[in-house]
Design an enzyme around this catalytic site. Structure first.
Site, PDB file in Angstrom:
ATOM      1  N   VAL A  11      34.327  28.388  46.387  1.00 35.50           N
ATOM      2  CA  VAL A  11      33.024  28.648  47.008  1.00 35.50           C
ATOM      3  C   VAL A  11      32.338  29.877  46.432  1.00 35.50           C
ATOM      4  O   VAL A  11      31.192  30.170  46.763  1.00 35.50           O
ATOM      5  CB  VAL A  11      33.164  28.810  48.543  1.00 35.50           C
ATOM      6  CG1 VAL A  11      33.612  27.510  49.183  1.00 35.50           C
ATOM      7  CG2 VAL A  11      34.142  29.939  48.887  1.00 35.50           C
ATOM      8  N   GLY A  12      33.013  30.612  45.563  1.00 30.00           N
ATOM      9  CA  GLY A  12      32.393  31.781  44.955  1.00 30.00           C
ATOM     10  C   GLY A  12      33.246  32.323  43.830  1.00 30.00           C
ATOM     11  O   GLY A  12      34.454  32.064  43.764  1.00 30.00           O
ATOM     12  N   GLY A  14      33.440  35.973  41.170  1.00 27.73           N
ATOM     13  CA  GLY A  14      32.903  37.273  40.815  1.00 27.73           C
ATOM     14  C   GLY A  14      33.670  37.901  39.680  1.00 27.73           C
ATOM     15  O   GLY A  14      34.523  37.261  39.041  1.00 27.73           O
ATOM     16  N   ALA A  15      33.369  39.170  39.421  1.00 25.32           N
ATOM     17  CA  ALA A  15      33.973  39.869  38.296  1.00 25.32           C
ATOM     18  C   ALA A  15      35.483  40.014  38.452  1.00 25.32           C
ATOM     19  O   ALA A  15      36.220  40.027  37.469  1.00 25.32           O
ATOM     20  CB  ALA A  15      33.326  41.244  38.145  1.00 25.32           C
ATOM     21  N   TYR A  16      35.954  40.135  39.715  1.00 21.26           N
ATOM     22  CA  TYR A  16      37.366  40.414  39.940  1.00 21.26           C
ATOM     23  C   TYR A  16      38.186  39.187  40.312  1.00 21.26           C
ATOM     24  O   TYR A  16      39.400  39.261  40.446  1.00 21.26           O
ATOM     25  CB  TYR A  16      37.531  41.475  41.042  1.00 21.26           C
ATOM     26  CG  TYR A  16      36.913  42.800  40.706  1.00 21.26           C
ATOM     27  CD1 TYR A  16      36.733  43.209  39.393  1.00 21.26           C
ATOM     28  CD2 TYR A  16      36.493  43.658  41.720  1.00 21.26           C
ATOM     29  CE1 TYR A  16      36.162  44.427  39.078  1.00 21.26           C
ATOM     30  CE2 TYR A  16      35.921  44.886  41.418  1.00 21.26           C
ATOM     31  CZ  TYR A  16      35.757  45.265  40.091  1.00 21.26           C
ATOM     32  OH  TYR A  16      35.186  46.466  39.792  1.00 21.26           O
ATOM     33  N   GLY A  17      37.540  38.035  40.502  1.00 21.80           N
ATOM     34  CA  GLY A  17      38.309  36.868  40.880  1.00 21.80           C
ATOM     35  C   GLY A  17      37.469  35.762  41.483  1.00 21.80           C
ATOM     36  O   GLY A  17      36.255  35.701  41.278  1.00 21.80           O
ATOM     37  N   VAL A  19      36.826  32.962  45.061  1.00 24.90           N
ATOM     38  CA  VAL A  19      36.977  32.734  46.499  1.00 24.90           C
ATOM     39  C   VAL A  19      37.099  31.234  46.736  1.00 24.90           C
ATOM     40  O   VAL A  19      36.271  30.455  46.267  1.00 24.90           O
ATOM     41  CB  VAL A  19      35.792  33.310  47.301  1.00 24.90           C
ATOM     42  CG1 VAL A  19      35.985  33.034  48.796  1.00 24.90           C
ATOM     43  CG2 VAL A  19      35.641  34.798  47.050  1.00 24.90           C
ATOM     44  N   LYS A  34      40.396  34.969  48.998  1.00 30.11           N
ATOM     45  CA  LYS A  34      39.904  35.724  47.847  1.00 30.11           C
ATOM     46  C   LYS A  34      41.057  36.006  46.898  1.00 30.11           C
ATOM     47  O   LYS A  34      42.047  36.631  47.279  1.00 30.11           O
ATOM     48  CB  LYS A  34      39.273  37.029  48.313  1.00 30.11           C
ATOM     49  CG  LYS A  34      38.655  37.867  47.194  1.00 30.11           C
ATOM     50  CD  LYS A  34      37.947  39.082  47.781  1.00 30.11           C
ATOM     51  CE  LYS A  34      37.280  39.917  46.710  1.00 30.11           C
ATOM     52  NZ  LYS A  34      36.577  41.090  47.263  1.00 30.11           N
ATOM     53  N   ASP A 126      27.529  48.877  50.079  1.00 24.71           N
ATOM     54  CA  ASP A 126      27.071  47.698  49.326  1.00 24.71           C
ATOM     55  C   ASP A 126      26.511  46.636  50.266  1.00 24.71           C
ATOM     56  O   ASP A 126      26.873  45.463  50.193  1.00 24.71           O
ATOM     57  CB  ASP A 126      28.218  47.127  48.484  1.00 24.71           C
ATOM     58  CG  ASP A 126      27.714  46.198  47.382  1.00 24.71           C
ATOM     59  OD1 ASP A 126      26.516  46.287  47.032  1.00 24.71           O
ATOM     60  OD2 ASP A 126      28.510  45.398  46.864  1.00 24.71           O
TER      61      ASP A 126
END
Length: 375
Positions: A11-12, A14-17, A19, A34, A126
């Protein structure tokens, strides 16, 4: 992961992994998992450790519920309650903005979550639409605590390169290094504007452009911030224009928001953090007069438990010694599972986090507007 959870899809990312949406085979509950990539970068590991530490401290109805953490094949996994969408996705469904009553419901819950964090001496740093999750009934959950940190004193120097540019307050943009929880309330003001007409309020293309866009709407920065601007070598050779007739929030949102709502947003977006609306004053503002929590919990402002965690070991591949595990008691069933090569899960208590809150420069992708669910 395979033994307890059924992976339903990504479902998502990002830079670190990544989801994943998963289903708990034991109780059929949907969860968001995550997955952190295996990394050797110490700064990334500190971000992972910081998020784990903060998550262990939090329990609030408007903060995404952290369920457990485990490690498998070198990857760290965090498991959370599953929430259907985030505010960015909601805006993409309604690109011209949301109804004022919906905006109030979302902003009120966001303020509750932020006040809870600040009462526990934590600043999120953030706040943005992607990090505000909403159920179909509009119950809100704040997520992604990778940049969150505790604040001990008002004179503690902090990292300035944190919040996504469009939601950064003037004191963050000017890189003074000295700021407080007020940066979170500025971001809420930005989000309130974006929810109103579907457009980011301050959509600067660079740090200097961000400052110019803020001045275009709000007018000249306070004298002390102008002085900070010219003393910052990053802006050497750049001259701030004089803005005697700014657009103003009143003109921008006339006919879309009530006078009380615009007054509230204006108070959140005061360039001077000392004068910015915050804390208990949020809920006594006329905007929230005779308004109550649409989802009243049993214990809304629960005090976070200060838990010491040995996070540095958990985000590294180094295994704690057997004696260490025997001597450490489990904390509220919040344990870290490390699956070895034989797939036998060991319960490793989380203990003794120290020196995790060192200041460092976080890498943050700017103005990434694709749909990403972060936790």
């Amino acid at each position: 992961m395979q033994s307890k959870y059924e992976v339903l899809g990504i479902v998502g990312e990002g830079a670190y992994g990544k989801v994943f949406k998963c289903k708990n085979k034991e109780n059929s509950e949907f969860v968001a998992m995550k997955q952190f990539k295996e990394v050797e970068d110490d700064l990334v590991k500190k971000t992972m450790a910081r998020e784990l530490k903060v998550l262990q401290m939090l329990k609030h109805d408007n903060i995404v519920e952290f369920k457990e953490a485990f490690k498998r094949k070198g990857n760290l996994y965090l498991v959370f309650e599953y929430v259907e969408k985030n505010l960015l996705e909601l805006l993409q469904e309604q690109p011209k903005g949301l109804d004022p009553s919906v905006i109030k419901k979302i902003i009120y819950q966001t303020c509750l979550a932020i006040k809870y964090l600040h009462d526990n001496n934590i600043v999120h740093r953030d706040i943005k639409p992607e990090n505000l999750l909403v159920h179909d009934n509009l119950k809100l959950k704040l997520c992604d605590f990778g940049f969150a940190r505790t604040i001990k004193t008002s004179r503690e120097k902090l990292t300035d390169y944190v919040a996504t540019r469009w939601y950064r307050s003037p004191e963050l943009l000017l890189s003074s290094g000295y700021y407080g929880p007020e940066v979170d309330y500025w971001a809420i003001g930005c989000i309130m504007g974006e929810l109103t007409d579907g457009d980011p309020l301050f959509d600067g293309s660079s740090e200097i452009d961000q400052i110019l866009v803020i001045q275009k709407v709000l007018g000249n920065l306070p004298d002390n911030q102008i002085e900070m601007f010219y003393s910052n070598p990053h802006f050497k050779g750049v001259k701030l224009p004089d803005v005697p007739k700014p657009e103003t929030l009143e003109r921008r949102y006339m006919g879309k928001l009530s006078k009380q709502a615009i007054s509230f947003m204006k108070a959140l977006l005061n360039p001077d953090p000392k004068q910015r609306l915050k804390g208990d004053a949020i809920f006594s503002h006329p905007y929230f007069e005779n308004y109550s929590n649409p989802f009243p919990p049993n214990n809304n402002f629960q005090k976070g438990k200060k838990i010491n965690l040995n996070l540095w070991k958990l985000v590294n591949n180094n295994q704690p010694k057997t004696n260490d595990r025997k001597n450490n008691a489990s904390l509220n069933n919040n344990t870290f599972r490390n699956d070895n090569q034989n797939n036998n899960s060991e319960q490793i208590p989380l203990n003794n986090a120290s020196s995790i809150n060192k200041v460092y420069n976080e890498n943050n992708n700017q103005n990434q507007r694709k749909i990403i669910i972060y936790f």
